[in-house]
Enzyme design. Structure first.
Site, PDB file in Angstrom:
ATOM      1  N   SER A 228      -7.095  -1.793   3.460  1.00  0.00           N
ATOM      2  CA  SER A 228      -6.675  -2.672   2.361  1.00  0.00           C
ATOM      3  C   SER A 228      -7.777  -3.650   1.962  1.00  0.00           C
ATOM      4  O   SER A 228      -8.507  -3.399   0.998  1.00  0.00           O
ATOM      5  CB  SER A 228      -5.383  -3.390   2.745  1.00  0.00           C
ATOM      6  OG  SER A 228      -4.805  -3.934   1.605  1.00  0.00           O
ATOM      7  N   ARG A 229      -7.917  -4.755   2.669  1.00  0.00           N
ATOM      8  CA  ARG A 229      -9.016  -5.690   2.435  1.00  0.00           C
ATOM      9  C   ARG A 229      -9.465  -6.255   3.776  1.00  0.00           C
ATOM     10  O   ARG A 229      -8.639  -6.567   4.637  1.00  0.00           O
ATOM     11  CB  ARG A 229      -8.584  -6.848   1.508  1.00  0.00           C
ATOM     12  CG  ARG A 229      -8.475  -6.471   0.039  1.00  0.00           C
ATOM     13  CD  ARG A 229      -9.844  -6.178  -0.587  1.00  0.00           C
ATOM     14  NE  ARG A 229      -9.763  -5.795  -1.984  1.00  0.00           N
ATOM     15  CZ  ARG A 229      -9.641  -4.554  -2.441  1.00  0.00           C
ATOM     16  NH1 ARG A 229      -9.580  -3.536  -1.602  1.00  0.00           N
ATOM     17  NH2 ARG A 229      -9.590  -4.308  -3.738  1.00  0.00           N
ATOM     18  N   ASP A 253     -11.761   0.714   6.923  1.00  0.00           N
ATOM     19  CA  ASP A 253     -12.433   1.146   5.693  1.00  0.00           C
ATOM     20  C   ASP A 253     -12.955  -0.076   4.946  1.00  0.00           C
ATOM     21  O   ASP A 253     -13.673   0.056   3.963  1.00  0.00           O
ATOM     22  CB  ASP A 253     -11.453   1.928   4.798  1.00  0.00           C
ATOM     23  CG  ASP A 253     -12.147   2.500   3.573  1.00  0.00           C
ATOM     24  OD1 ASP A 253     -13.171   3.193   3.759  1.00  0.00           O
ATOM     25  OD2 ASP A 253     -11.689   2.232   2.439  1.00  0.00           O
ATOM     26  N   GLU A 258     -18.105  -7.431   4.007  1.00  0.00           N
ATOM     27  CA  GLU A 258     -18.684  -6.159   3.571  1.00  0.00           C
ATOM     28  C   GLU A 258     -19.564  -6.261   2.329  1.00  0.00           C
ATOM     29  O   GLU A 258     -20.355  -5.353   2.045  1.00  0.00           O
ATOM     30  CB  GLU A 258     -17.569  -5.135   3.271  1.00  0.00           C
ATOM     31  CG  GLU A 258     -16.765  -5.429   2.009  1.00  0.00           C
ATOM     32  CD  GLU A 258     -15.658  -4.410   1.741  1.00  0.00           C
ATOM     33  OE1 GLU A 258     -14.911  -4.085   2.668  1.00  0.00           O
ATOM     34  OE2 GLU A 258     -15.556  -3.966   0.578  1.00  0.00           O
ATOM     35  N   HIS A 290     -15.555   1.436   2.621  1.00  0.00           N
ATOM     36  CA  HIS A 290     -14.694   1.247   1.446  1.00  0.00           C
ATOM     37  C   HIS A 290     -14.645   2.533   0.616  1.00  0.00           C
ATOM     38  O   HIS A 290     -14.883   2.534  -0.592  1.00  0.00           O
ATOM     39  CB  HIS A 290     -15.167   0.065   0.596  1.00  0.00           C
ATOM     40  CG  HIS A 290     -14.048  -0.613  -0.121  1.00  0.00           C
ATOM     41  ND1 HIS A 290     -13.896  -1.982  -0.152  1.00  0.00           N
ATOM     42  CD2 HIS A 290     -13.002  -0.110  -0.831  1.00  0.00           C
ATOM     43  CE1 HIS A 290     -12.817  -2.282  -0.866  1.00  0.00           C
ATOM     44  NE2 HIS A 290     -12.259  -1.162  -1.284  1.00  0.00           N
ATOM     45  N   ALA A 292     -11.980   4.775   0.866  1.00  0.00           N
ATOM     46  CA  ALA A 292     -10.625   5.351   0.812  1.00  0.00           C
ATOM     47  C   ALA A 292     -10.236   5.803  -0.595  1.00  0.00           C
ATOM     48  O   ALA A 292      -9.507   6.778  -0.770  1.00  0.00           O
ATOM     49  CB  ALA A 292      -9.611   4.363   1.355  1.00  0.00           C
TER      50      ALA A 292
HETATM   51  P1  NAI Z   1       0.987  -2.669  -4.340  1.00  0.00           P
HETATM   52  O1  NAI Z   1       0.927  -3.918  -5.159  1.00  0.00           O
HETATM   53  O2  NAI Z   1       1.680  -1.473  -4.874  1.00  0.00           O
HETATM   54  O3  NAI Z   1       1.624  -3.004  -2.907  1.00  0.00           O
HETATM   55  C1  NAI Z   1       1.322  -4.165  -2.181  1.00  0.00           C
HETATM   56  C2  NAI Z   1       2.546  -4.497  -1.343  1.00  0.00           C
HETATM   57  O4  NAI Z   1       2.200  -5.617  -0.520  1.00  0.00           O
HETATM   58  C3  NAI Z   1       3.755  -4.907  -2.193  1.00  0.00           C
HETATM   59  O5  NAI Z   1       4.911  -4.203  -1.763  1.00  0.00           O
HETATM   60  C4  NAI Z   1       3.891  -6.400  -1.930  1.00  0.00           C
HETATM   61  O6  NAI Z   1       5.244  -6.848  -1.973  1.00  0.00           O
HETATM   62  C5  NAI Z   1       3.310  -6.490  -0.520  1.00  0.00           C
HETATM   63  N1  NAI Z   1       2.933  -7.855  -0.175  1.00  0.00           N
HETATM   64  C6  NAI Z   1       2.522  -8.858  -0.984  1.00  0.00           C
HETATM   65  N2  NAI Z   1       2.300  -9.975  -0.247  1.00  0.00           N
HETATM   66  C7  NAI Z   1       2.579  -9.646   1.036  1.00  0.00           C
HETATM   67  C8  NAI Z   1       2.553 -10.372   2.251  1.00  0.00           C
HETATM   68  N3  NAI Z   1       2.221 -11.687   2.275  1.00  0.00           N
HETATM   69  N4  NAI Z   1       2.912  -9.732   3.390  1.00  0.00           N
HETATM   70  C9  NAI Z   1       3.294  -8.430   3.368  1.00  0.00           C
HETATM   71  N5  NAI Z   1       3.347  -7.690   2.238  1.00  0.00           N
HETATM   72  C10 NAI Z   1       2.980  -8.296   1.090  1.00  0.00           C
HETATM   73  O7  NAI Z   1      -0.544  -2.351  -3.973  1.00  0.00           O
HETATM   74  P2  NAI Z   1      -1.160  -0.955  -3.532  1.00  0.00           P
HETATM   75  O8  NAI Z   1      -1.611  -0.209  -4.723  1.00  0.00           O
HETATM   76  O9  NAI Z   1      -0.259  -0.304  -2.556  1.00  0.00           O
HETATM   77  O10 NAI Z   1      -2.490  -1.451  -2.787  1.00  0.00           O
HETATM   78  C11 NAI Z   1      -2.439  -2.195  -1.574  1.00  0.00           C
HETATM   79  C12 NAI Z   1      -3.813  -2.732  -1.273  1.00  0.00           C
HETATM   80  O11 NAI Z   1      -4.703  -1.652  -0.984  1.00  0.00           O
HETATM   81  C13 NAI Z   1      -4.494  -3.461  -2.458  1.00  0.00           C
HETATM   82  O12 NAI Z   1      -4.126  -4.826  -2.488  1.00  0.00           O
HETATM   83  C14 NAI Z   1      -5.952  -3.302  -2.160  1.00  0.00           C
HETATM   84  O13 NAI Z   1      -6.391  -4.440  -1.462  1.00  0.00           O
HETATM   85  C15 NAI Z   1      -6.014  -2.102  -1.221  1.00  0.00           C
HETATM   86  N6  NAI Z   1      -6.784  -0.976  -1.800  1.00  0.00           N
HETATM   87  C16 NAI Z   1      -7.824  -0.474  -1.072  1.00  0.00           C
HETATM   88  C17 NAI Z   1      -8.574   0.577  -1.556  1.00  0.00           C
HETATM   89  C18 NAI Z   1      -9.700   1.179  -0.769  1.00  0.00           C
HETATM   90  O14 NAI Z   1     -10.483   1.976  -1.313  1.00  0.00           O
HETATM   91  N7  NAI Z   1      -9.829   0.888   0.506  1.00  0.00           N
HETATM   92  C19 NAI Z   1      -8.295   1.136  -2.885  1.00  0.00           C
HETATM   93  C20 NAI Z   1      -7.131   0.577  -3.537  1.00  0.00           C
HETATM   94  C21 NAI Z   1      -6.429  -0.463  -3.013  1.00  0.00           C
END
Ligand code: NAI
Length: 343
Positions: A228-229, A253, A258, A290, A292
């Protein structure tokens, strides 16, 4: 319409050129990252297109605004690198909310399987004609408990993949969905999970979600996945947990520091980040840089959505569903919910 791309890599260009040509857009691709020193390059452009490690803080936003840039188009889902509150009233911000959640969820599972079945070690061994199995014993995923933090687009797909493996899936989300997901508290998730996978955004609240205290609550031998981050994990606490044999494996990842490392070829250089170097020296840590998101499907979707975001802003004068502001989600205050631009 002139768009300047920062932090561009060779794999970004073909898909963007293909979609840009269709709409007569003029793209200029720069390898340099956007920051206080490079913002000046955006003079004369209508929009900038940025990625996750570009710096879009208040100072950069003020400079872009002064140069007449009207739109910041993120070609990523996450936007923690953009001061959206500072941009409000000055420059509009759009992002790509979903391009292939499958790419990230599948990469998380690839990391998990590689780690627990020691594929990375076997690959290196067999290339040297070493066919010994010593030290390669893994464990079954079937029947294990996986704790998923963040059950949005990526987290939900990852949960389904895990269910396919016969795993017991538990989850924590700040905003749980009304479905049959087995939600628990964060502490319960830490206590019960054999594997923990992070899929929530990076916010003030989630920074160092996994720290020393959280690790203390976890099972001995827990496997931690972070696609995620980076800053969701306190990397020093993770390293300590690995040294104390509390953490069984970590698959990363993303990494908190980074920005100047990932996406770059630093072979032949001396890595100045001691925590990352030490983590990577551990036999039970796998790092991908990064990566993924990096599938053909995702790159095409990113280019198509970004081009549509830009068109919708400049040509349709309508609202862009993918516009972001710090009020988004607040029905009282965000105009986007009333089918207008955020400001
Ligand atoms: P999304 O917005 O669909 O899902 C995020 C979920 O986290 C939501 O259900 C939200 O309610 C929940 N959330 C918000 N605050 C929270 C908290 N304090 N505690 C627990 N849950 C919480 O986002 P999606 O598309 O699923 O992406 C998730 C993360 O993946 C992104 O924020 C991004 O950082 C990361 N990502 C990483 C990539 C990579 O290449 N490694 C590529 C794309 C996204």
């Amino acid at each position: 319409m002139r768009i300047l791309f920062f932090d561009t890599k060779p794999y970004d260009v073909p898909s963007f050129e293909a979609y840009g040509k269709k709409h007569d857009m003029e793209f200029k691709f720069l390898e340099t990252k956007l920051n206080e020193d490079t913002a000046e390059l955006a003079k004369g452009y209508d929009a900038v297109c940025v990625f996750v490690n570009d710096t879009v803080n208040a100072q950069v936003i003020d400079k872009l605004y002064e140069y007449g840039v009207k739109l910041i188009a993120l070609r990523s889902a996450g936007y923690n690198n953009v001061d959206v509150q500072h941009a409000f009233g000055k420059i509009h911000v759009v992002h790509v909310p979903a391009y292939s959640p499958y790419s990230v969820a599948e990469h998380a599972m690839a990391l998990l399987l590689t780690s627990i079945r020691r594929i990375h070690k076997a690959y290196n061994r067999t290339r040297e004609f070493n066919f010994s199995l010593s030290g390669l014993t893994g464990f079954d995923l079937h029947g294990k408990t996986v704790g998923v933090v963040g059950t949005g687009k990526i987290g939900s797909i990852f949960m389904n993949i895990c269910r396919g493996f016969g795993m017991n899936v538990i989850a924590y989300d700040r905003f749980p969905k009304a479905d049959d997901t087995k939600y628990v508290t964060l502490d319960e998730l830490f206590e019960q999970s054999d594997i923990i996978s992070l899929h929530c955004p990076l916010t003030e609240e989630t920074k160092h979600l996994i720290d020393k205290q959280a690790i203390e609550k976890m099972k001995k031998g827990v496997v931690i996945l972070n696609t995620s981050r980076g800053a969701l994990i306190d990397a020093e606490a993770l390293l300590q947990g690995i040294k104390e044999r509390k953490i069984g494996a970590a698959c990363l990842d993303v990494y908190e520091e980074e920005a100047d490392i990932f996406f770059e070829d630093l072979s032949g250089h001396i890595l100045s980040d001691d925590v990352l170097s030490r983590l990577m020296s551990m036999p039970n840590v796998i790092v991908t840089s990064h990566q993924a998101f990096l599938t053909e499907e995702a790159l095409n979707n990113i280019a198509e959505t970004t081009v549509n975001n830009i068109l919708s802003y400049f040509e349709n004068d309508g609202i862009c569903d993918n516009e972001l502001c710090y009020r988004c989600g607040n029905i009282e205050r965000c105009k986007k919910d009333r089918k207008e631009r955020c400001f």
